[in-house]
Scaffold this motif. Structure first.
Motif, PDB file in Angstrom:
ATOM      1  N   GLY A 337       3.360 -12.484   3.022  1.00  0.00           N
ATOM      2  CA  GLY A 337       3.977 -11.959   4.227  1.00  0.00           C
ATOM      3  C   GLY A 337       2.929 -11.402   5.167  1.00  0.00           C
ATOM      4  N   ASP A 338       3.370 -10.713   6.197  1.00  0.00           N
ATOM      5  CA  ASP A 338       2.425 -10.129   7.165  1.00  0.00           C
ATOM      6  C   ASP A 338       1.889  -8.805   6.624  1.00  0.00           C
ATOM      7  N   TRP A 339       1.107  -8.913   5.533  1.00  0.00           N
ATOM      8  CA  TRP A 339       0.578  -7.705   4.896  1.00  0.00           C
ATOM      9  C   TRP A 339      -0.375  -6.949   5.800  1.00  0.00           C
ATOM     10  N   TRP A 340      -0.973  -7.614   6.773  1.00  0.00           N
ATOM     11  CA  TRP A 340      -1.927  -6.948   7.664  1.00  0.00           C
ATOM     12  C   TRP A 340      -1.223  -5.956   8.592  1.00  0.00           C
ATOM     13  N   ASN A 341       0.102  -6.067   8.744  1.00  0.00           N
ATOM     14  CA  ASN A 341       0.863  -5.122   9.555  1.00  0.00           C
ATOM     15  C   ASN A 341       1.550  -4.055   8.704  1.00  0.00           C
ATOM     16  N   ALA A 342       1.270  -4.027   7.398  1.00  0.00           N
ATOM     17  CA  ALA A 342       1.944  -3.091   6.505  1.00  0.00           C
ATOM     18  C   ALA A 342       1.626  -1.653   6.909  1.00  0.00           C
ATOM     19  N   THR A 343       2.656  -0.828   6.966  1.00  0.00           N
ATOM     20  CA  THR A 343       2.478   0.581   7.310  1.00  0.00           C
ATOM     21  C   THR A 343       2.386   1.468   6.076  1.00  0.00           C
ATOM     22  N   LEU A 345       1.280   1.276   1.602  1.00  0.00           N
ATOM     23  CA  LEU A 345       0.693   0.457   0.539  1.00  0.00           C
ATOM     24  C   LEU A 345       1.765  -0.287  -0.249  1.00  0.00           C
ATOM     25  N   ILE A 346       2.944   0.286  -0.357  1.00  0.00           N
ATOM     26  CA  ILE A 346       4.022  -0.393  -1.082  1.00  0.00           C
ATOM     27  C   ILE A 346       4.432  -1.665  -0.359  1.00  0.00           C
ATOM     28  N   ILE A 347       4.525  -1.597   0.957  1.00  0.00           N
ATOM     29  CA  ILE A 347       4.839  -2.803   1.738  1.00  0.00           C
ATOM     30  C   ILE A 347       3.726  -3.828   1.601  1.00  0.00           C
ATOM     31  N   PHE A 348       2.488  -3.372   1.566  1.00  0.00           N
ATOM     32  CA  PHE A 348       1.368  -4.294   1.389  1.00  0.00           C
ATOM     33  C   PHE A 348       1.458  -5.016   0.052  1.00  0.00           C
ATOM     34  N   TRP A 349       1.745  -4.291  -1.029  1.00  0.00           N
ATOM     35  CA  TRP A 349       1.822  -4.907  -2.354  1.00  0.00           C
ATOM     36  C   TRP A 349       2.949  -5.927  -2.433  1.00  0.00           C
ATOM     37  N   LYS A 350       4.027  -5.693  -1.695  1.00  0.00           N
ATOM     38  CA  LYS A 350       5.156  -6.620  -1.727  1.00  0.00           C
ATOM     39  C   LYS A 350       4.888  -7.887  -0.913  1.00  0.00           C
ATOM     40  N   ASN A 351       3.969  -7.827   0.030  1.00  0.00           N
ATOM     41  CA  ASN A 351       3.711  -8.966   0.908  1.00  0.00           C
ATOM     42  C   ASN A 351       2.387  -9.657   0.642  1.00  0.00           C
ATOM     43  N   TRP A 352       1.537  -9.074  -0.177  1.00  0.00           N
ATOM     44  CA  TRP A 352       0.206  -9.629  -0.389  1.00  0.00           C
ATOM     45  C   TRP A 352       0.253 -10.920  -1.203  1.00  0.00           C
ATOM     46  N   ASN A 353       1.067 -10.961  -2.245  1.00  0.00           N
ATOM     47  CA  ASN A 353       1.118 -12.123  -3.137  1.00  0.00           C
ATOM     48  C   ASN A 353       2.584 -12.385  -3.483  1.00  0.00           C
ATOM     49  N   ILE A 354       3.241 -13.192  -2.662  1.00  0.00           N
ATOM     50  CA  ILE A 354       4.675 -13.433  -2.818  1.00  0.00           C
ATOM     51  C   ILE A 354       5.003 -14.134  -4.132  1.00  0.00           C
ATOM     52  N   GLY A 425       3.738   4.391  10.822  1.00  0.00           N
ATOM     53  CA  GLY A 425       3.416   3.588  11.994  1.00  0.00           C
ATOM     54  C   GLY A 425       1.974   3.115  11.988  1.00  0.00           C
ATOM     55  N   ASN A 426       1.298   3.282  13.117  1.00  0.00           N
ATOM     56  CA  ASN A 426      -0.094   2.857  13.225  1.00  0.00           C
ATOM     57  C   ASN A 426      -1.001   3.658  12.295  1.00  0.00           C
ATOM     58  N   TYR A 427      -0.676   4.935  12.086  1.00  0.00           N
ATOM     59  CA  TYR A 427      -1.482   5.742  11.174  1.00  0.00           C
ATOM     60  C   TYR A 427      -1.340   5.239   9.739  1.00  0.00           C
ATOM     61  N   GLY A 428      -0.131   4.832   9.359  1.00  0.00           N
ATOM     62  CA  GLY A 428       0.064   4.268   8.024  1.00  0.00           C
ATOM     63  C   GLY A 428      -0.678   2.961   7.853  1.00  0.00           C
ATOM     64  N   ASN A 429      -0.678   2.125   8.889  1.00  0.00           N
ATOM     65  CA  ASN A 429      -1.431   0.872   8.816  1.00  0.00           C
ATOM     66  C   ASN A 429      -2.924   1.137   8.705  1.00  0.00           C
ATOM     67  N   GLY A 430      -3.412   2.154   9.405  1.00  0.00           N
ATOM     68  CA  GLY A 430      -4.819   2.529   9.267  1.00  0.00           C
ATOM     69  C   GLY A 430      -5.156   2.994   7.864  1.00  0.00           C
ATOM     70  N   CYS A 435      -7.685   1.944   2.526  1.00  0.00           N
ATOM     71  CA  CYS A 435      -7.609   1.733   1.079  1.00  0.00           C
ATOM     72  C   CYS A 435      -8.112   0.347   0.696  1.00  0.00           C
ATOM     73  N   LEU A 436      -7.921  -0.646   1.567  1.00  0.00           N
ATOM     74  CA  LEU A 436      -8.443  -1.983   1.282  1.00  0.00           C
ATOM     75  C   LEU A 436      -9.965  -2.010   1.372  1.00  0.00           C
ATOM     76  N   LEU A 437     -10.520  -1.202   2.261  1.00  0.00           N
ATOM     77  CA  LEU A 437     -11.976  -1.156   2.390  1.00  0.00           C
ATOM     78  C   LEU A 437     -12.633  -0.449   1.210  1.00  0.00           C
ATOM     79  N   LEU A 438     -12.015   0.637   0.747  1.00  0.00           N
ATOM     80  CA  LEU A 438     -12.629   1.469  -0.288  1.00  0.00           C
ATOM     81  C   LEU A 438     -11.916   1.375  -1.620  1.00  0.00           C
ATOM     82  N   GLY A 439     -11.012   0.422  -1.795  1.00  0.00           N
ATOM     83  CA  GLY A 439     -10.193   0.347  -2.989  1.00  0.00           C
ATOM     84  C   GLY A 439     -10.671  -0.664  -4.006  1.00  0.00           C
ATOM     85  N   PRO A 440      -9.732  -1.407  -4.616  1.00  0.00           N
ATOM     86  CA  PRO A 440     -10.069  -2.348  -5.691  1.00  0.00           C
ATOM     87  C   PRO A 440     -11.133  -3.381  -5.352  1.00  0.00           C
TER      88      PRO A 440
END
Length: 480
Positions: A337-343, A345-354, A425-430, A435-440
């Motif tokens: 999904g559009d994980w790059w617009n995730a606000t 981390l939970i939304i990101f995990w659901k859209n990163w690998n369908i 919103g935008n702060y959540g996306n930031g 977390c993607l830069l400094l995470g796993p």
């Protein structure tokens, strides 16, 4: 004079009302005998040039046109990294050599243990098909068939791990590919046996109302074939079903386009590893002990190339999955999904690998909820399973289990739970991008860093970034 002030106030109020939904000024009534009250004042646009409004960059503003700022950021990033690339080239010269990558795919004495390991996977596949056919014919009870399937899947997971640990001639690249292949195969075969069990249960339910059971049985047996099973194993999905949606034909132009994408992306990834990441590894191997400042400096230096490598890996998987779908005319190509617009981390995990998310929801989460596990606890168990799987697939081929990836993902979960309400919103996306830069991804790079150091200095028990003991294995990034 008072009449003129009232007239101008009325003109300003009417002009502002045209721009806003409500009037911002209170206008005094104008006499009907006033000759200018029936028409707009000729200097109204000059006399009234102010109205109540917020600054564009204010938090109360509804302005969203930041395209120019985005272009400026992109140009600035390109110029900054062009300077880094130029400085790297001046300091280290041209280091990119594709032949060195191929050397790590060619294993010792040309025995190809990773290839033999992948070919041996057909044994587990045929056993799963045989068990399904036996249950369909009635020669094997559903309970015994289920336990035999679980035993087959358990051996499927243990077999590659044992070979990778005890076979010294297998390369790191071959170990990664073999472990990834067996993990995907295990998930597919689990979905295959469980979905067929659901079909059989549905047929037994229908048989109570329909006496023509033989026709239904024959229709189900048509799907228990090698062709059907291997199509599913090659298809870019983890969830089995009888009929998959298909496209009318294979589009050669799309296929060639994706192949070209893969070739270009692989070349760029090799360039980033050899030209950018490896020199950072080499700088850290000269000293056996480093202070905390130097360690942080090396980690910060790895953030940008690691992130670019991670993004390229995502695009490479996009091209590969679409190639498989195009060759097999597989219709469902909703791989992410559009994980790059995730606000969050939970939304990101659901859209990163369908595909993986669908498998977890279908075969893990739903089954846990059916066993009276609360939905929140089921989600937590699914997340911990995925974190452990990521740790397993990176740590085993490198012969080093430090739990960094697992702990980093658990830390991200804590961030999502405790800070998700404060960043929206935008702060959540930031926060997601931070977390993607400094995470796993960065944790994965530190695994390879220590692997690189252990291969170049096998006599040392610690690397500059860590001080834990590791088992030396073959280098993946660069030969000796």
């Amino acid at each position: 004079m008072t009449v003129m002030r009232k007239r101008f106030s009325s003109v300003c109020s009417s002009s502002s009302a045209e721009e806003d939904s409500a009037s911002l000024y209170d206008s005094a009534p104008i006499s009907a005998t006033d000759p200018l009250s029936e028409q707009e004042h000729p200097y109204a646009s000059l006399l009234c040039c102010h109205r109540v409004q917020d600054s564009l960059l204010s938090s109360n503003s509804s302005f969203t046109g930041y395209r120019g700022i985005l272009n400026w950021i992109i140009i600035l990033l390109v110029l900054t990294h062009a300077h880094l690339f130029l400085e790297n080239f001046i300091q280290h010269g041209f280091l990119i050599d594709v032949k060195k990558v191929l050397e790590h795919l060619i294993e010792d004495n040309c025995n190809w243990p990773s290839v033999n390991l992948i070919l041996a996977a057909n044994m587990f596949t045929l056993i799963a098909l045989f068990l399904e056919r036996s249950q369909e014919k009635g020669t094997l009870s559903p309970t015994n068939g289920h336990y035999l399937h679980l035993g087959n899947l358990g051996l499927l997971l243990l077999f590659p791990a044992a070979v990778i640990v005890h076979e010294p001639t297998i390369s790191t690249g071959g170990a990664f590919f073999s472990l990834w292949f067996y993990t995907v195969l295990g998930m597919k075969l689990y979905s295959y046996q469980e979905t067929n069990r659901w079909y059989r249960q549905a047929h037994l339910t229908d048989a109570e109302a329909d006496k023509n059971v033989s026709v239904m049985q024959k229709a189900h047996n048509e799907h228990l074939t090698c062709q059907d099973l291997y199509y599913f194993l090659l298809a870019p999905t983890l969830c089995y079903q009888r009929e998959f949606p298909c496209t009318p034909k294979v589009r050669i132009n799309k296929l060639l386009h994706r192949l070209l994408e893969m070739v270009i992306v692989i070349q760029i990834m090799v360039g980033i590893v050899q030209q950018w990441i490896e020199p950072i590894f080499q700088r850290s191997e000269n000293s056996s002990s480093m202070d905390i400042t130097m360690r942080v400096e090396h980690l910060v230096g790895l953030v940008a190339p690691t992130h670019f490598l991670w993004l390229l890996l995502f695009f490479l998987s996009h091209s590969y999955l679409n190639i498989c779908a195009e060759l097999l005319r597989f219709g469902d190509r909703h791989f992410y999904g559009d994980w790059w617009n995730a606000t969050t981390l939970i939304i990101f995990w659901k859209n990163w690998n369908i595909p993986f998310q669908k498998w977890c929801h279908r075969h893990v989460y739903t089954r846990l909820v059916e066993k009276n596990v609360s939905p929140s606890r089921a989600e937590l168990l699914v997340f911990l399973m995925s974190a452990a799987l990521c740790e397993y697939m990176i740590a085993l081929p490198l012969h080093s289990c430090r739990l960094w990836i697992f702990l980093m993902m658990v830390f991200e979960l804590l961030v999502a739970v405790f800070l998700g309400g404060y960043f929206q919103g935008n702060y959540g996306n930031g926060l997601v991008w931070l977390c993607l830069l400094l995470g796993p991804p960065l944790a994965v790079t530190t695994y390879f860093h220590d692997h690189y150091i252990s291969c170049h200095h096998p006599q040392s028990s610690s690397s500059p970034l860590t001080s834990d003991h590791r088992l030396p294995s073959r280098v993946f990034l660069q030969p000796h």
